[in-house]
Design a protein around this motif. Sequence first.
Motif, PDB file in Angstrom:
ATOM      1  N   THR A 218     -50.430  22.508  16.218  1.00 43.27           N
ATOM      2  CA  THR A 218     -50.379  21.329  17.077  1.00 43.27           C
ATOM      3  C   THR A 218     -49.026  21.194  17.766  1.00 43.27           C
ATOM      4  OG1 THR A 218     -50.765  18.940  17.162  1.00 43.27           O
ATOM      5  CG2 THR A 218     -49.599  19.770  15.248  1.00 43.27           C
ATOM      6  N   VAL A 219     -49.048  20.689  18.982  1.00 44.88           N
ATOM      7  CA  VAL A 219     -47.828  20.381  19.718  1.00 44.88           C
ATOM      8  C   VAL A 219     -47.226  19.102  19.149  1.00 44.88           C
ATOM      9  CG1 VAL A 219     -46.878  19.743  21.964  1.00 44.88           C
ATOM     10  CG2 VAL A 219     -48.696  21.468  21.818  1.00 44.88           C
ATOM     11  N   LEU A 220     -45.912  19.086  18.989  1.00 44.88           N
ATOM     12  CA  LEU A 220     -45.244  17.916  18.436  1.00 44.88           C
ATOM     13  C   LEU A 220     -44.649  17.047  19.539  1.00 44.88           C
ATOM     14  CD1 LEU A 220     -43.353  19.407  15.350  1.00 44.88           C
ATOM     15  CD2 LEU A 220     -45.480  18.088  15.358  1.00 44.88           C
ATOM     16  N   TYR A 221     -44.754  15.727  19.341  1.00 50.61           N
ATOM     17  CA  TYR A 221     -44.154  14.750  20.225  1.00 50.61           C
ATOM     18  C   TYR A 221     -43.179  13.895  19.414  1.00 50.61           C
ATOM     19  CZ  TYR A 221     -47.934  16.012  23.397  1.00 50.61           C
ATOM     20  OH  TYR A 221     -48.797  16.714  24.210  1.00 50.61           O
ATOM     21  N   PRO A 222     -42.102  13.414  20.044  1.00 51.80           N
ATOM     22  CA  PRO A 222     -41.145  12.581  19.311  1.00 51.80           C
ATOM     23  C   PRO A 222     -41.830  11.423  18.588  1.00 51.80           C
ATOM     24  CG  PRO A 222     -40.261  13.137  21.456  1.00 51.80           C
ATOM     25  CD  PRO A 222     -41.691  13.628  21.443  1.00 51.80           C
ATOM     26  N   GLY A 223     -41.477  11.252  17.323  1.00 53.89           N
ATOM     27  CA  GLY A 223     -42.070  10.199  16.514  1.00 53.89           C
ATOM     28  C   GLY A 223     -43.230  10.658  15.660  1.00 53.89           C
ATOM     29  N   ASP A 224     -43.699  11.891  15.848  1.00 52.32           N
ATOM     30  CA  ASP A 224     -44.800  12.388  15.028  1.00 52.32           C
ATOM     31  C   ASP A 224     -44.380  12.442  13.556  1.00 52.32           C
ATOM     32  OD1 ASP A 224     -46.696  12.654  16.959  1.00 52.32           O
ATOM     33  OD2 ASP A 224     -46.428  14.806  17.256  1.00 52.32           O
ATOM     34  N   VAL A 225     -45.286  11.996  12.692  1.00 54.19           N
ATOM     35  CA  VAL A 225     -45.050  12.031  11.249  1.00 54.19           C
ATOM     36  C   VAL A 225     -45.753  13.260  10.680  1.00 54.19           C
ATOM     37  CG1 VAL A 225     -45.321  10.831   9.056  1.00 54.19           C
ATOM     38  CG2 VAL A 225     -44.898   9.523  11.144  1.00 54.19           C
ATOM     39  N   ILE A 226     -44.988  14.160  10.106  1.00 54.08           N
ATOM     40  CA  ILE A 226     -45.517  15.395   9.522  1.00 54.08           C
ATOM     41  C   ILE A 226     -45.536  15.244   8.010  1.00 54.08           C
ATOM     42  CG2 ILE A 226     -45.161  17.887   9.285  1.00 54.08           C
ATOM     43  CD1 ILE A 226     -43.416  17.649  11.877  1.00 54.08           C
ATOM     44  N   SER A 227     -46.601  15.699   7.388  1.00 52.24           N
ATOM     45  CA  SER A 227     -46.673  15.718   5.930  1.00 52.24           C
ATOM     46  C   SER A 227     -46.973  17.133   5.481  1.00 52.24           C
ATOM     47  CB  SER A 227     -47.763  14.764   5.418  1.00 52.24           C
ATOM     48  OG  SER A 227     -47.927  14.915   4.009  1.00 52.24           O
ATOM     49  N   LEU A 228     -46.080  17.687   4.683  1.00 50.80           N
ATOM     50  CA  LEU A 228     -46.302  18.996   4.077  1.00 50.80           C
ATOM     51  C   LEU A 228     -46.729  18.764   2.638  1.00 50.80           C
ATOM     52  CD1 LEU A 228     -43.164  20.927   5.415  1.00 50.80           C
ATOM     53  CD2 LEU A 228     -45.405  20.644   6.493  1.00 50.80           C
ATOM     54  N   ALA A 229     -48.038  18.653   2.441  1.00 49.35           N
ATOM     55  CA  ALA A 229     -48.596  18.390   1.107  1.00 49.35           C
ATOM     56  C   ALA A 229     -47.998  17.136   0.481  1.00 49.35           C
ATOM     57  CB  ALA A 229     -48.397  19.587   0.192  1.00 49.35           C
ATOM     58  N   GLY A 230     -47.635  16.169   1.308  1.00 49.50           N
ATOM     59  CA  GLY A 230     -47.094  14.913   0.800  1.00 49.50           C
ATOM     60  C   GLY A 230     -45.609  14.728   1.028  1.00 49.50           C
ATOM     61  N   VAL A 231     -44.900  15.779   1.410  1.00 46.76           N
ATOM     62  CA  VAL A 231     -43.479  15.669   1.745  1.00 46.76           C
ATOM     63  C   VAL A 231     -43.375  15.270   3.215  1.00 46.76           C
ATOM     64  CG1 VAL A 231     -41.284  16.886   1.943  1.00 46.76           C
ATOM     65  CG2 VAL A 231     -42.809  17.350   0.013  1.00 46.76           C
ATOM     66  N   ALA A 232     -42.734  14.133   3.479  1.00 40.71           N
ATOM     67  CA  ALA A 232     -42.747  13.547   4.820  1.00 40.71           C
ATOM     68  C   ALA A 232     -41.566  14.008   5.663  1.00 40.71           C
ATOM     69  CB  ALA A 232     -42.738  12.023   4.716  1.00 40.71           C
ATOM     70  N   LEU A 233     -41.882  14.373   6.911  1.00 40.35           N
ATOM     71  CA  LEU A 233     -40.872  14.695   7.901  1.00 40.35           C
ATOM     72  C   LEU A 233     -41.224  13.941   9.188  1.00 40.35           C
ATOM     73  CD1 LEU A 233     -41.743  17.527   6.272  1.00 40.35           C
ATOM     74  CD2 LEU A 233     -39.873  18.434   7.629  1.00 40.35           C
ATOM     75  N   ILE A 234     -40.211  13.534   9.926  1.00 35.09           N
ATOM     76  CA  ILE A 234     -40.431  12.901  11.224  1.00 35.09           C
ATOM     77  C   ILE A 234     -39.774  13.770  12.287  1.00 35.09           C
ATOM     78  CG2 ILE A 234     -40.022  10.883  12.683  1.00 35.09           C
ATOM     79  CD1 ILE A 234     -39.975   9.182  10.184  1.00 35.09           C
ATOM     80  N   PHE A 235     -40.536  14.091  13.340  1.00 31.75           N
ATOM     81  CA  PHE A 235     -40.007  14.887  14.439  1.00 31.75           C
ATOM     82  C   PHE A 235     -39.380  13.964  15.470  1.00 31.75           C
ATOM     83  CE2 PHE A 235     -40.612  16.764  18.703  1.00 31.75           C
ATOM     84  CZ  PHE A 235     -39.838  17.908  18.547  1.00 31.75           C
ATOM     85  N   GLY A 236     -38.162  14.272  15.874  1.00 29.27           N
ATOM     86  CA  GLY A 236     -37.469  13.473  16.871  1.00 29.27           C
ATOM     87  C   GLY A 236     -36.850  14.351  17.928  1.00 29.27           C
ATOM     88  N   GLN A 237     -36.554  13.747  19.087  1.00 24.45           N
ATOM     89  CA  GLN A 237     -35.938  14.491  20.178  1.00 24.45           C
ATOM     90  C   GLN A 237     -35.224  13.524  21.107  1.00 24.45           C
ATOM     91  OE1 GLN A 237     -38.690  16.933  22.360  1.00 24.45           O
ATOM     92  NE2 GLN A 237     -37.099  17.853  23.639  1.00 24.45           N
ATOM     93  N   ASP A 238     -33.973  13.818  21.428  1.00 23.48           N
ATOM     94  CA  ASP A 238     -33.247  13.022  22.408  1.00 23.48           C
ATOM     95  C   ASP A 238     -33.684  13.434  23.807  1.00 23.48           C
ATOM     96  OD1 ASP A 238     -31.834  11.794  20.434  1.00 23.48           O
ATOM     97  OD2 ASP A 238     -30.112  13.144  20.569  1.00 23.48           O
TER      98      ASP A 238
END
Length: 290
Positions: A218-238
Amino acid sequence: MLKLDQLEATIQKLVEDHLVGILPGIKLEDRIIQRLATAVRENIVLQKDDMVIAPNLFTLIVSPQTSSMWEERSTIEALKNIIMTAGRDVGLKFETQPTITITTDETFSAEEIKVVASHDPESMADTQGTSMPETPEGDEGGENIPASAFLIIEGVKVHPLTEPVVNIGRRLENQLVIDDPRVSRNHAQLRAIKGRFVLFDLNSTGGTFVNGQRTSQTVLYPGDVISLAGVALIFGQDNPPPGPDLAHTSPLESEPGTSERPTAILEKTTVDLKDDKKRDTVDKKNQSNR
């Protein structure tokens, strides 16, 4: 009636009334106003009933020098009230009260700040998706790395994305190592394609999710919440590239367990990864416990 053109002015008045007085000695007014307005505006979504929903998860990245002031309860409550009041004044709806998380970046000066906005995946079930804007042909990799992109890991660590390919997993050879038993050795990969980062699941055991939907690519957009088997990451971009126009959104018709978010098509999507023999024994034990 939606009045997004008034959002920044509304936030400015509220910041002057409720925030400036409790952050003495820090000239952040213009930056926090602009970044809050941009974060809200670029992460609104449209529900099936045409209700426009504002993001409800906000992460502020600040300098370690100023983090204690931002973490004060009075500051957090003021930020929540500013976001909710400004959003409602311009016609936005909030699914839940905003949540504010403060994290730090050691490279920031006292006056630097980033704001990343996203949605609680549980509140996204009835929203509509957007289509990916057209991108130039012939840009298939590291020649066009998205500028100033980063991941926020579990709300406490900022990882800049400066390479065209970022492998994520437990293996020490990965560019981003996440030492958590829920994460596979080679769990996911970020690849710069046509000026955007595309997330790939590498046949992980626990799965890769974006905004609550399991995905393989999937293409990522700023603010997307990613979960790797429950480990949370947020994608950001200036200063991200322009997003899709809200007026051109269309219903999201994903089947259960799949993701219909935009994807970038590659002629070859397999990834050659070396085996890590040193951790085979440990991985077998982890596999048996899953």
